[in-house]
Design a protein around this motif. Sequence first.
Motif, mmCIF file in Angstrom:
data_model
loop_
_atom_site.group_PDB
_atom_site.id
_atom_site.type_symbol
_atom_site.label_atom_id
_atom_site.label_comp_id
_atom_site.label_asym_id
_atom_site.label_seq_id
_atom_site.Cartn_x
_atom_site.Cartn_y
_atom_site.Cartn_z
ATOM 1 N N PRO A 150 -43.028 -10.655 53.729
ATOM 2 C CA PRO A 150 -43.213 -10.511 55.185
ATOM 3 C C PRO A 150 -43.137 -9.068 55.662
ATOM 4 N N THR A 151 -42.636 -8.162 54.824
ATOM 5 C CA THR A 151 -42.572 -6.758 55.237
ATOM 6 C C THR A 151 -43.903 -6.041 55.020
ATOM 7 N N VAL A 152 -44.823 -6.656 54.291
ATOM 8 C CA VAL A 152 -46.144 -6.069 54.101
ATOM 9 C C VAL A 152 -46.990 -6.390 55.330
ATOM 10 N N GLN A 153 -47.298 -5.379 56.106
ATOM 11 C CA GLN A 153 -48.031 -5.548 57.356
ATOM 12 C C GLN A 153 -49.460 -5.016 57.286
ATOM 13 N N ASN A 154 -49.746 -4.186 56.294
ATOM 14 C CA ASN A 154 -51.083 -3.610 56.146
ATOM 15 C C ASN A 154 -51.239 -3.095 54.721
ATOM 16 N N PHE A 155 -52.407 -2.551 54.418
ATOM 17 C CA PHE A 155 -52.685 -2.091 53.059
ATOM 18 C C PHE A 155 -51.794 -0.924 52.651
ATOM 19 N N SER A 156 -51.391 -0.095 53.604
ATOM 20 C CA SER A 156 -50.548 1.050 53.262
ATOM 21 C C SER A 156 -49.166 0.616 52.794
ATOM 22 N N ASP A 157 -48.761 -0.615 53.092
ATOM 23 C CA ASP A 157 -47.466 -1.123 52.650
ATOM 24 C C ASP A 157 -47.487 -1.600 51.201
ATOM 25 N N LEU A 158 -48.618 -1.472 50.531
ATOM 26 C CA LEU A 158 -48.720 -1.892 49.137
ATOM 27 C C LEU A 158 -48.272 -0.812 48.157
ATOM 28 N N PHE A 162 -51.441 7.560 49.221
ATOM 29 C CA PHE A 162 -50.227 7.176 48.509
ATOM 30 C C PHE A 162 -49.713 8.351 47.687
ATOM 31 N N ALA A 163 -48.407 8.407 47.506
ATOM 32 C CA ALA A 163 -47.841 9.387 46.586
ATOM 33 C C ALA A 163 -48.399 9.118 45.185
ATOM 34 N N ALA A 173 -49.298 4.620 44.066
ATOM 35 C CA ALA A 173 -50.542 3.887 44.321
ATOM 36 C C ALA A 173 -50.401 2.459 43.817
ATOM 37 N N PRO A 174 -50.941 1.474 44.546
ATOM 38 C CA PRO A 174 -50.856 0.088 44.081
ATOM 39 C C PRO A 174 -51.524 -0.070 42.719
ATOM 40 N N SER A 175 -50.948 -0.910 41.882
ATOM 41 C CA SER A 175 -51.589 -1.235 40.606
ATOM 42 C C SER A 175 -52.463 -2.465 40.818
ATOM 43 N N LEU A 176 -53.700 -2.378 40.377
ATOM 44 C CA LEU A 176 -54.655 -3.460 40.577
ATOM 45 C C LEU A 176 -54.697 -4.326 39.323
ATOM 46 N N GLY A 191 -47.976 -13.902 41.158
ATOM 47 C CA GLY A 191 -48.568 -12.836 41.958
ATOM 48 C C GLY A 191 -47.938 -12.843 43.332
ATOM 49 N N GLN A 192 -47.826 -11.665 43.934
ATOM 50 C CA GLN A 192 -47.204 -11.552 45.253
ATOM 51 C C GLN A 192 -48.183 -11.118 46.334
ATOM 52 N N HIS A 193 -49.241 -10.443 45.935
ATOM 53 C CA HIS A 193 -50.215 -9.924 46.892
ATOM 54 C C HIS A 193 -51.607 -10.091 46.294
#
Length: 324
Positions: A115-123, A150-151, A155-158, A176-178
């Motif tokens: 629930p804390t993920v609100q947008n793509f930048s939160d990944l 992202f630092a 960066a999110p891992s795909l 999976g979470q996202h």
Amino acid sequence: MSAKALTSIVFCVAAATLPAHAAPYEKLTLAGPTAVVTFPLLHMVETQALSQYTDKLEFRLWQSPDQLRVLLAKKDIDFSAAPSNLPALMANRGDPVRLLNISVWGILWLVSRDPTVQNFSDLAGKELLVPFQRDLPAVLLDTLLDAQSFAPDQAPSLRRTRDSQDAIALMLTGQGQHVLLVEPTASLLLSRNEQQGGTPLYRVQSLEAAWKKSFPAEAELPQAGIMVNSHLAGDLGLSRAVEQAYAHSAAWCSGNALECAKLVHRHIPHLPVPAIESAIKVTRLDSRPANSIRPQLEALYQMLGKQNPQAIGGRLPDAGFYGP
């Protein structure tokens, strides 16, 4: 009876035996994937929208862009829903297909258990399931994530999954979470999770909403529409009729989400009506002729050309590509 009267009677009888119209095509085949862009095509088939051109209007479902390419090459289909880059790629490779319209401007959704993920930048630092390999959604996602700043180590891992069903299974089993999914698979995941009583899932943000914030000068994403195969591209009257019929059916689907969902379920039974209805309601289904939105298409093609030139065949399509 005079000879003149007899001739008149014979002519009338002969005329009465002729068909009311002579449809120029024995059969026309429409095609599309299990996605919202396809739904108006199904309405066209059920309403026999092209009756002035054929007495036999059919629909064929395809499962992947690779399968679509084969069907087009074999001339097994006449018109198809397609991601906007595919007809450009084919045209630039010498196959004179044309893009008739764009109807889908928003179809990709980020779904999360957090629930804390609100947008793509939160990944940042998180794993994202992605059921796309080399097609348009993959290029758009890579471009969007690159713009999130992202630092280097955040960066999110795909995690590339085999397909959407594989991604759904991983989400439902907690592996999976996202995930990023095309409608109606995002709605299908949310529906199945609710039915199974799983921990809550959240429809976080559409890729298109995130795109508008990252690229305000290129806010619109013409993602999918209808293309005409090369063997019929020269029949401009038919192409115009298809574009107009599709626009009518798209407007009907948008305005009658539940009725459209029931219609789609008859053709694609594994999709439940509530998921289809939800997908229609959250998708921007707005059919516009390709020649009227050429600037938006060329902006997208230019971006794709910089990110992945092979996605469009290395250059912008010629002016005649943009139909109807």
